[in-house]
Design a protein around this motif. Structure first.
Motif, PDB file in Angstrom:
ATOM      1  N   GLU A   1      -0.002  34.239   8.849  1.00  0.00           N
ATOM      2  CA  GLU A   1      -0.056  32.959   8.139  1.00  0.00           C
ATOM      3  C   GLU A   1      -1.094  32.073   8.815  1.00  0.00           C
ATOM      4  O   GLU A   1      -1.175  32.027  10.049  1.00  0.00           O
ATOM      5  CB  GLU A   1       1.311  32.275   8.155  1.00  0.00           C
ATOM      6  CG  GLU A   1       2.379  33.047   7.398  1.00  0.00           C
ATOM      7  CD  GLU A   1       3.734  32.354   7.451  1.00  0.00           C
ATOM      8  OE1 GLU A   1       3.877  31.380   8.242  1.00  0.00           O
ATOM      9  OE2 GLU A   1       4.640  32.776   6.716  1.00  0.00           O
TER      10      GLU A   1
ATOM     11  N   GLU B   1       0.240  29.376   5.260  1.00  0.00           N
ATOM     12  CA  GLU B   1       0.007  30.198   4.068  1.00  0.00           C
ATOM     13  C   GLU B   1      -0.495  31.583   4.458  1.00  0.00           C
ATOM     14  O   GLU B   1      -1.300  31.732   5.383  1.00  0.00           O
ATOM     15  CB  GLU B   1      -1.037  29.527   3.161  1.00  0.00           C
ATOM     16  CG  GLU B   1      -0.618  28.176   2.623  1.00  0.00           C
ATOM     17  CD  GLU B   1       0.525  28.279   1.630  1.00  0.00           C
ATOM     18  OE1 GLU B   1       0.597  29.308   0.910  1.00  0.00           O
ATOM     19  OE2 GLU B   1       1.356  27.360   1.589  1.00  0.00           O
ATOM     20  N   ARG B   2      -0.006  32.599   3.737  1.00  0.00           N
ATOM     21  CA  ARG B   2      -0.546  33.940   3.932  1.00  0.00           C
ATOM     22  C   ARG B   2      -1.984  34.016   3.444  1.00  0.00           C
ATOM     23  O   ARG B   2      -2.367  33.301   2.508  1.00  0.00           O
ATOM     24  CB  ARG B   2       0.281  34.960   3.150  1.00  0.00           C
ATOM     25  CG  ARG B   2       1.536  35.450   3.851  1.00  0.00           C
ATOM     26  CD  ARG B   2       2.182  36.534   3.022  1.00  0.00           C
ATOM     27  NE  ARG B   2       3.272  37.176   3.734  1.00  0.00           N
ATOM     28  CZ  ARG B   2       4.002  38.157   3.246  1.00  0.00           C
ATOM     29  NH1 ARG B   2       3.754  38.591   2.007  1.00  0.00           N
ATOM     30  NH2 ARG B   2       4.964  38.705   3.961  1.00  0.00           N
TER      31      ARG B   2
END
Length: 423
Positions: free
Chosen positions: A220, A225-226
């Motif tokens: 992440e 967020e990925r």
């Protein structure tokens, strides 16, 4: 404000294409300077070389890689939105992922896989009637080892496909025309393969969490967020392709041993009490291979914030090219730079601004390649295999190295014959 001398040609792109690795150094000698101005691809550029220039160039935060590498090379190497194109906190956060993937334990796992693949390949070479092209064989060996290491093993036809694709990316990165076009075409297939692997890992496929693929799939960014699938695929290639590129250093190491057979004894395993000396000799030899032989000619950066160096003000967005090959051969930093002398590294490390085959400056804060330790470990392993595990003959061939070709390689790609496994 002092001005660096300017090349008289209205554009020097043809000179770069025809002179390759020596382009910047040739003009530095001609102009009596280590910094000059020119135009490349119709854009103004400042070319620099040497230890002081590398220190200037690799001061953290001073340059961005965005817009500093021709698109034909960028899309075969790091590619857009990769770690090398990031700056500041985003770059630091993503680079930590690469440093985790390239920990000492992980590199040891990679080296073990390489050694197994090398021995298996060498066993097959014993049955070959004709010579074996070492560069191509090493690219195949390293492809299989690297894919297994990241957590996406390949065999058979798939291994051949990945080898062909990675080799084409590396070979086309410094070219304009057919070599580059081939690399671009084949890279699209490799990106699809990498994206499929990321998707499968995120969907619950059996992938160990501590493999590079497992880490990338779960990573992440700083905002939690990925990575989107395409960027994760690009970064998976940025862990795999550079391993395959080490084949070129390996072939140059084999060339150095062939041309300097008196160096072989120091690299051969001796009694247990001598193992430390042998390890040191292999490390020094590997470092000198990286310094002496051509790998990548130069690296570009665009100024992020104005600064002064040598009495000149560098303005925002100015394009600067650091001569990596020329800095590795700079007479102000190296005694007898055109001689192959591993003993120059006998006492350990080198100045991070003088030895820059894979970039310079601080590792964590800057853009220095996180894979240097892996490169050295693979080279040490290869040297050990070459002197202790196999015997071979080097038939007559053209071993010249054309410095106008990027990336450079021996003309014959180094052929060996009558291979015998001995250890």
């Amino acid at each position: 404000m002092s001005a660096f001398p300017r090349v008289s040609a209205p554009d020097s792109s043809l000179g770069l294409l025809s002179e390759g690795y020596e382009f910047i150094s040739n003009r530095c000698r001609r102009l009596g300077t280590d910094a000059f101005r020119c135009r490349l691809m119709l854009a103004p550029a400042i070319c620099v070389r040497g230890r002081e220039a590398a220190e200037m160039f690799y001061t953290p935060g001073r340059f961005t890689r965005q817009g500093a590498v021709p698109a034909t090379a960028l899309t075969l190497l790091q590619d857009r939105r990769s770690v090398q194109t990031l700056d500041g906190a985003a770059h630091h956060h993503r680079k930590e992922l690469f440093l985790e993937c390239l920990s000492a334990e992980s590199v040891g796992n990679l080296v073990g896989r390489f050694e197994r693949e090398f021995r298996a390949a060498a066993d097959g070479w014993q049955d070959e009637e004709g010579p074996v092209e070492l560069l191509g064989e090493l690219e195949a060996i390293l492809t299989r080892a690297a894919c297994d290491w990241i957590g996406a093993p390949v065999t058979g036809e798939e291994a051949e496909d990945r080898t062909r694709e990675f080799a084409a990316m590396i070979d086309g990165a410094g070219a304009i025309g057919p070599r580059n076009w081939r690399g671009q075409r084949l890279r699209r297939r490799t990106e699809q393969w990498a994206a499929d692997r990321v998707r499968a890992a995120r969907s619950g496929a059996a992938v160990a969490a501590d493999t590079p693929l497992g880490r990338l799939a779960a990573y992440e960014d700083a905002s939690g967020e990925r990575l989107d699938e395409a960027v994760a695929a690009v970064e998976l290639l940025n862990l795999t392709r550079p391993v395959v590129a080490v084949a070129r250093f390996m072939v140059f190491a084999a060339l150095a041993l062939h041309e300097r057979p008196d160096r072989r004894a120091a690299l051969t395993d001796g009694a247990a009490e001598e193992s430390h000396a042998v390890d040191g000799a292999r490390q020094a030899f590997a470092q000198e291979v990286r310094r002496y032989y051509p790998f990548f000619p130069a690296v570009g950066g665009k100024v992020r914030e104005p600064f002064e160096w040598r009495g000149r003000r560098f303005e925002r967005d100015e394009w600067v090219l650091l001569d990596l090959y020329g800095t590795n051969h700079d007479a102000d930093a190296w005694d007898e730079p055109e001689r192959f002398r591993p003993e120059r590294f006998a006492h350990g490390g080198a100045c991070p601004h003088a030895l820059v085959p894979q970039g310079g400056g601080p590792l964590r804060e800057g853009h220095r390649c996180p894979g240097e330790d892996a490169t050295l470990a693979l080279l040490r392993s290869f040297l050990g295999l070459l002197v202790d595990a196999v015997r071979y003959e080097v038939p007559p061939q053209d071993l010249s190295v054309d410095l106008s070709r990027i990336p450079a390689e021996p003309a014959s790609r180094f052929r060996i014959a009558d291979v015998r496994l001995i250890g």
